[in-house]
Design a protein around this motif. Structure first.
Motif, PDB file in Angstrom:
ATOM      1  N   THR A   1       0.839  -1.197   0.000  1.00  0.00           N
ATOM      2  CA  THR A   1       0.000   0.000   0.000  1.00  0.00           C
ATOM      3  C   THR A   1       0.876   1.249   0.000  1.00  0.00           C
ATOM      4  OG1 THR A   1      -1.767  -1.118   1.220  1.00  0.00           O
ATOM      5  CG2 THR A   1      -1.787   1.295   1.230  1.00  0.00           C
ATOM      6  N   VAL A   2       0.606   2.167  -0.940  1.00  0.00           N
ATOM      7  CA  VAL A   2       1.375   3.411  -1.047  1.00  0.00           C
ATOM      8  C   VAL A   2       0.676   4.496  -0.223  1.00  0.00           C
ATOM      9  CG1 VAL A   2       2.235   5.197  -2.602  1.00  0.00           C
ATOM     10  CG2 VAL A   2       2.220   2.809  -3.338  1.00  0.00           C
ATOM     11  N   ILE A   3       1.424   5.126   0.675  1.00  0.00           N
ATOM     12  CA  ILE A   3       0.896   6.234   1.474  1.00  0.00           C
ATOM     13  C   ILE A   3       0.938   7.502   0.626  1.00  0.00           C
ATOM     14  CG2 ILE A   3       1.173   7.624   3.560  1.00  0.00           C
ATOM     15  CD1 ILE A   3       0.342   4.765   4.107  1.00  0.00           C
ATOM     16  N   GLN A   4      -0.206   8.194   0.520  1.00  0.00           N
ATOM     17  CA  GLN A   4      -0.291   9.379  -0.319  1.00  0.00           C
ATOM     18  C   GLN A   4      -0.640  10.614   0.510  1.00  0.00           C
ATOM     19  OE1 GLN A   4      -3.041   8.729  -3.541  1.00  0.00           O
ATOM     20  NE2 GLN A   4      -2.015   6.878  -4.260  1.00  0.00           N
ATOM     21  N   THR A   5      -0.255  11.781  -0.001  1.00  0.00           N
ATOM     22  CA  THR A   5      -0.637  13.041   0.637  1.00  0.00           C
ATOM     23  C   THR A   5      -2.161  13.118   0.734  1.00  0.00           C
ATOM     24  OG1 THR A   5       1.305  14.172  -0.255  1.00  0.00           O
ATOM     25  CG2 THR A   5      -0.559  15.548   0.423  1.00  0.00           C
ATOM     26  N   GLY A   6      -2.651  13.496   1.907  1.00  0.00           N
ATOM     27  CA  GLY A   6      -4.091  13.603   2.115  1.00  0.00           C
ATOM     28  C   GLY A   6      -4.727  12.354   2.685  1.00  0.00           C
ATOM     29  N   ASP A   7      -3.968  11.240   2.722  1.00  0.00           N
ATOM     30  CA  ASP A   7      -4.504  10.020   3.328  1.00  0.00           C
ATOM     31  C   ASP A   7      -4.745  10.244   4.824  1.00  0.00           C
ATOM     32  OD1 ASP A   7      -4.357   8.647   0.966  1.00  0.00           O
ATOM     33  OD2 ASP A   7      -2.623   7.424   1.517  1.00  0.00           O
ATOM     34  N   VAL A   8      -5.843   9.688   5.324  1.00  0.00           N
ATOM     35  CA  VAL A   8      -6.086   9.663   6.757  1.00  0.00           C
ATOM     36  C   VAL A   8      -5.591   8.314   7.266  1.00  0.00           C
ATOM     37  CG1 VAL A   8      -7.786   9.812   8.603  1.00  0.00           C
ATOM     38  CG2 VAL A   8      -8.068  11.191   6.539  1.00  0.00           C
ATOM     39  N   VAL A   9      -4.517   8.336   8.019  1.00  0.00           N
ATOM     40  CA  VAL A   9      -3.835   7.111   8.441  1.00  0.00           C
ATOM     41  C   VAL A   9      -4.115   6.847   9.916  1.00  0.00           C
ATOM     42  CG1 VAL A   9      -1.577   6.027   8.788  1.00  0.00           C
ATOM     43  CG2 VAL A   9      -2.016   7.376   6.729  1.00  0.00           C
ATOM     44  N   SER A  10      -4.473   5.613  10.242  1.00  0.00           N
ATOM     45  CA  SER A  10      -4.617   5.173  11.628  1.00  0.00           C
ATOM     46  C   SER A  10      -3.384   4.350  11.977  1.00  0.00           C
ATOM     47  CB  SER A  10      -5.882   4.327  11.811  1.00  0.00           C
ATOM     48  OG  SER A  10      -7.033   5.092  11.547  1.00  0.00           O
ATOM     49  N   LEU A  11      -2.716   4.767  13.049  1.00  0.00           N
ATOM     50  CA  LEU A  11      -1.447   4.150  13.424  1.00  0.00           C
ATOM     51  C   LEU A  11      -1.544   3.605  14.836  1.00  0.00           C
ATOM     52  CD1 LEU A  11       1.505   3.894  12.279  1.00  0.00           C
ATOM     53  CD2 LEU A  11       2.021   5.940  13.601  1.00  0.00           C
ATOM     54  N   PHE A  12      -1.197   2.327  14.991  1.00  0.00           N
ATOM     55  CA  PHE A  12      -1.177   1.671  16.304  1.00  0.00           C
ATOM     56  C   PHE A  12       0.253   1.602  16.798  1.00  0.00           C
ATOM     57  CE2 PHE A  12      -0.294  -2.240  18.661  1.00  0.00           C
ATOM     58  CZ  PHE A  12      -1.171  -2.115  19.732  1.00  0.00           C
ATOM     59  N   SER A  13       0.437   1.920  18.076  1.00  0.00           N
ATOM     60  CA  SER A  13       1.765   1.818  18.688  1.00  0.00           C
ATOM     61  C   SER A  13       1.659   0.998  19.961  1.00  0.00           C
ATOM     62  CB  SER A  13       2.316   3.214  18.998  1.00  0.00           C
ATOM     63  OG  SER A  13       3.536   3.110  19.706  1.00  0.00           O
ATOM     64  N   LYS A  14       2.608   0.104  20.154  1.00  0.00           N
ATOM     65  CA  LYS A  14       2.609  -0.729  21.357  1.00  0.00           C
ATOM     66  C   LYS A  14       2.954   0.088  22.600  1.00  0.00           C
ATOM     67  CE  LYS A  14       4.066  -4.860  18.790  1.00  0.00           C
ATOM     68  NZ  LYS A  14       5.120  -5.866  18.611  1.00  0.00           N
ATOM     69  N   GLY A  15       3.641   1.199  22.421  1.00  0.00           N
ATOM     70  CA  GLY A  15       4.008   2.057  23.543  1.00  0.00           C
ATOM     71  C   GLY A  15       3.637   3.492  23.249  1.00  0.00           C
ATOM     72  N   PRO A  16       3.839   4.403  24.207  1.00  0.00           N
ATOM     73  CA  PRO A  16       3.520   5.818  23.999  1.00  0.00           C
ATOM     74  C   PRO A  16       4.279   6.383  22.808  1.00  0.00           C
ATOM     75  CG  PRO A  16       3.978   5.367  26.317  1.00  0.00           C
ATOM     76  CD  PRO A  16       4.368   4.138  25.559  1.00  0.00           C
ATOM     77  N   LEU A  17       3.588   7.162  21.977  1.00  0.00           N
ATOM     78  CA  LEU A  17       4.203   7.754  20.800  1.00  0.00           C
ATOM     79  C   LEU A  17       4.934   9.039  21.172  1.00  0.00           C
ATOM     80  CD1 LEU A  17       1.333   7.248  18.223  1.00  0.00           C
ATOM     81  CD2 LEU A  17       3.661   6.413  17.931  1.00  0.00           C
ATOM     82  N   GLU A  18       6.179   9.126  20.754  1.00  0.00           N
ATOM     83  CA  GLU A  18       6.915  10.377  20.895  1.00  0.00           C
ATOM     84  C   GLU A  18       6.497  11.309  19.767  1.00  0.00           C
ATOM     85  OE1 GLU A  18       8.849  11.073  23.352  1.00  0.00           O
ATOM     86  OE2 GLU A  18       8.777   9.067  24.264  1.00  0.00           O
ATOM     87  N   LYS A  19       6.511  12.621  20.057  1.00  0.00           N
ATOM     88  CA  LYS A  19       6.076  13.592  19.057  1.00  0.00           C
ATOM     89  C   LYS A  19       6.877  13.484  17.768  1.00  0.00           C
ATOM     90  CE  LYS A  19       5.242  18.530  18.421  1.00  0.00           C
ATOM     91  NZ  LYS A  19       5.305  19.868  19.040  1.00  0.00           N
ATOM     92  N   ASN A  20       8.210  13.271  17.885  1.00  0.00           N
ATOM     93  CA  ASN A  20       9.034  13.229  16.682  1.00  0.00           C
ATOM     94  C   ASN A  20       8.823  11.961  15.864  1.00  0.00           C
ATOM     95  OD1 ASN A  20      10.316  11.355  18.253  1.00  0.00           O
ATOM     96  ND2 ASN A  20      12.251  12.465  18.440  1.00  0.00           N
TER      97      ASN A  20
END
Length: 247
Positions: free
Chosen positions: A220-239
């Motif tokens: 799957t190609v990520i494109q500008t304007g895509d609404v992406v749902s991202l799962f992280s096993k731990g707390p996400l750092e801002k960077n």
């Protein structure tokens, strides 16, 4: 009649939306090449025109032990919508009301309570006004950003965060819009993983594009304007989200 704003007005609105408390008229004046008195006069005009309606404190009620913030979606008869919106604001615990251009669920009402009894009390008072509650949910997080087109051209534009949810343990799910110029744009998910743009603990679990929901796969190609749902096993750092927005 709608008020016409020029570049000075836009910059004032941008910086006040960014941080009204710490924005000085001198800072804006220096950037725009005018006097601080000009900026003060413009602010007064924006207030008089109803463009600048107030300066609201951004309060994290969740950080106060026991307090919870709820969002109710209610339906009001269209002829009575504005009147009922004002009446809802008079209920103790209601902090914001939004009128929506819709036939049903045409009022969005945000409330704060010390406990669930408070929330139930508010819900009852909304119903007593004649509002039909269509849906309700706990607001886990809320994020604000100024309107970027009113700001300087050289301001970096990061990914637009649209939703956030904490799960059991330290796991989190974020939903955001991929910005123009993002490092990850036009890459496949597999390429992003191979180039260490996506950490091992991060997983793309959803992609929405032009109203269609895609099942993310390695190709799957990520494109500008895509609404992406991202799962992280731990707390996400801002960077960790910088690859989804302009550096």
């Amino acid at each position: 009649m709608a008020h016409r704003v020029d570049e000075i007005d836009k910059r004032i609105l941008y910086y006040l939306a960014l941080d009204a408390r710490n924005t000085s008229t001198s800072d804006i004046a220096d950037e725009m090449g005018v006097t601080p008195a000009t900026i003060r006069n413009r602010i007064k005009q924006l207030e008089e025109q109803g463009v600048l309606r107030g300066y609201l404190a951004d309060i994290n009620y969740k950080s106060i032990e026991g307090y919870v913030t709820y969002r109710f979606r209610c339906t009001a008869p269209i002829p009575d919508r504005a009147r009922l919106a004002q009446s809802a604001l008079e209920i103790s615990g209601v902090v914001t009301v939004q009128e929506l251009m819709a036939g049903s669920a045409n009022l969005g009402i945000t409330v704060v309570g010390a406990d669930t009894d408070d929330i139930n009390q508010i819900a009852g008072e909304l119903a007593d006004l004649g509002l039909e509650i269509e849906d309700e949910s706990v607001i886990e997080g809320e994020y604000h950003t100024p309107y970027n087109p009113f700001g300087p051209e050289n301001v970096p534009k990061g990914p637009s965060l649209t939703d956030f949810m904490s799960l059991a343990g330290d796991a989190e799910v974020v939903e955001f819009t991929v910005s123009e110029g993002a490092e990850i744009a036009d890459m496949t998910i597999e390429q992003a993983v191979n180039e260490d743009l996506l950490a091992d603990e991060m997983l793309v679990v959803g992609v929405e594009r032009e109203g269609d929901v895609l099942t993310p796969k390695g190709e799957t190609v990520i494109q500008t304007g895509d609404v992406v749902s991202l799962f992280s096993k731990g707390p996400l750092e801002k960077n960790s989200l910088e690859v989804f927005g302009t550096q």
